[in-house]
Design a protein around this motif. Sequence first.
Motif, PDB file in Angstrom:
ATOM      1  N   GLN A 118      15.807 -17.620 -20.782  1.00 19.61           N
ATOM      2  CA  GLN A 118      14.470 -17.890 -20.082  1.00 19.61           C
ATOM      3  C   GLN A 118      14.352 -16.538 -19.319  1.00 19.61           C
ATOM      4  N   SER A 141       8.350 -28.582 -23.112  1.00 17.34           N
ATOM      5  CA  SER A 141       9.544 -28.697 -23.298  1.00 17.34           C
ATOM      6  C   SER A 141       9.916 -29.699 -24.405  1.00 17.34           C
ATOM      7  N   GLY A 251      13.147 -27.142 -12.889  1.00 19.43           N
ATOM      8  CA  GLY A 251      13.462 -26.360 -14.225  1.00 19.43           C
ATOM      9  C   GLY A 251      12.306 -26.674 -15.315  1.00 19.43           C
ATOM     10  N   TYR A 252      12.230 -25.782 -16.412  1.00 20.89           N
ATOM     11  CA  TYR A 252      11.318 -25.832 -17.257  1.00 20.89           C
ATOM     12  C   TYR A 252      11.755 -25.574 -18.633  1.00 20.89           C
ATOM     13  N   VAL A 255      15.448 -26.646 -20.084  1.00 14.67           N
ATOM     14  CA  VAL A 255      16.205 -27.081 -18.914  1.00 14.67           C
ATOM     15  C   VAL A 255      15.718 -28.286 -18.300  1.00 14.67           C
ATOM     16  N   GLY A 256      14.321 -28.438 -18.284  1.00 14.36           N
ATOM     17  CA  GLY A 256      13.690 -29.672 -17.736  1.00 14.36           C
ATOM     18  C   GLY A 256      14.324 -31.165 -18.524  1.00 14.36           C
ATOM     19  N   LEU A 259      17.544 -31.766 -17.092  1.00 17.90           N
ATOM     20  CA  LEU A 259      17.704 -32.035 -15.791  1.00 17.90           C
ATOM     21  C   LEU A 259      17.173 -33.463 -15.649  1.00 17.90           C
ATOM     22  N   ARG A 277       9.264 -30.777 -12.983  1.00 20.29           N
ATOM     23  CA  ARG A 277       9.114 -29.532 -14.065  1.00 20.29           C
ATOM     24  C   ARG A 277       7.816 -29.206 -14.140  1.00 20.29           C
ATOM     25  N   VAL A 301      17.109 -25.317  -8.239  1.00 17.16           N
ATOM     26  CA  VAL A 301      16.764 -24.609  -9.233  1.00 17.16           C
ATOM     27  C   VAL A 301      17.668 -24.374 -10.290  1.00 17.16           C
ATOM     28  N   VAL A 302      17.285 -24.847 -11.579  1.00 15.95           N
ATOM     29  CA  VAL A 302      18.317 -24.624 -12.753  1.00 15.95           C
ATOM     30  C   VAL A 302      17.601 -23.928 -13.665  1.00 15.95           C
ATOM     31  N   GLU A 303      18.026 -22.515 -14.214  1.00 17.04           N
ATOM     32  CA  GLU A 303      17.244 -21.760 -15.318  1.00 17.04           C
ATOM     33  C   GLU A 303      18.247 -20.785 -16.145  1.00 17.04           C
ATOM     34  N   SER A 327      22.299 -20.921 -12.433  1.00 16.39           N
ATOM     35  CA  SER A 327      21.738 -20.498 -13.650  1.00 16.39           C
ATOM     36  C   SER A 327      22.985 -20.249 -14.860  1.00 16.39           C
TER      37      SER A 327
END
Length: 358
Positions: A118, A141, A251-252, A255-256, A259, A277, A301-303, A327
């Motif tokens: 990403q 997603s 996250g998007y 990842v969304g 999550l 998301r 935040v996770v990406e 990350s």
Amino acid sequence: MKAQLTKGNEAIVKAAVLAGARAYYGYPITPASEIAEAAALYFPQAGGVFLQAESEVGAVNMLYGAASAGVRCMSASSGPGISLMQEGLSYLAGAELPCVVADIMRGGPGLGNINPEQGDYNQLVKGGGHGNYKTLVLAPSSAQEMADLTAWAFDLADEFRNPVAVLADGYVGQMMEPVRFADPIPVAPPPDWAVTGTAESRKNLITSLFLLADEAERHVRHLESKYKEAERKYTRAECWRTDDAEIVLVGYGIVGRILKAAVELGRSRGMALGLLRPITLYPFPTVQVREVGKRVKAVVVVELSTGQLVDDVRLALNGSVPIELYSRVGGNVPSAEEVLGFIQRTFMQSREEALIHG
């Protein structure tokens, strides 16, 4: 329409044709190559044009020509190709020409690798080309959202006369899922600003060149007003189980989805987790993020990058709540268990530090 088992990349093309797109120009690149392959099949069947350009630079300038004629047109690529398109995207935005570009993200920088990542967030969300312009950016997603958001992207492009990007990671592009496609819409006649080659059409190519400073400023302010209107009208985010959450995960893309599994698993273990998301990355759902931020103790935040989405989350929350980043890069994707482990380690350590210094 009956659901079809469709790869995410192919869903983009089918949705584009059903939305009235009739011109595709592009150059194949992993993990987006199936988009060009599907476009070569479906666009001609619908009476449209598919052309493999000599490069991504050629493709984006072909978009300029097709958009000038009022044709719904699109291209697709991945990180290195999107980099080559950036000057053309700036020209398209400056000339107020609508088009759709899909970016199926791979690892970088440079050639990086062909694994999903990403890392293209900043170059599209922040406008990677020169000058004062924005690219509207949508983040699907699922294969279903690849179709739905592509159709919406063409409507947004026409409404704002601006490039719109569908930003997806390689996982969403490659996975196959059932997709229900919208009914086809008729191809609209060229708008009044288009160059059609008839006596009634504009005689000069649409351009964004302004030699006088005041004229240039008026034009840039006009573009700015369009982006502010988009920010007022169109922000989307999925807020899931956030009403009673103490920690919200953001996250998007793929990842969304991970999550959402982490929230379910965490709640089964007594953790009060929720998910936000972002679906529109630009305009960024600042209001939704702030509303959720008022009710929680922390945001994670996770990406799949070293930290790009997290900057917009920090700007939205403006220090009102602690924000942590988890990350992975290089094509590595965290599992729900990894995310929960990060949360437990991070906030357990925070509690221990508070007791020590308390």
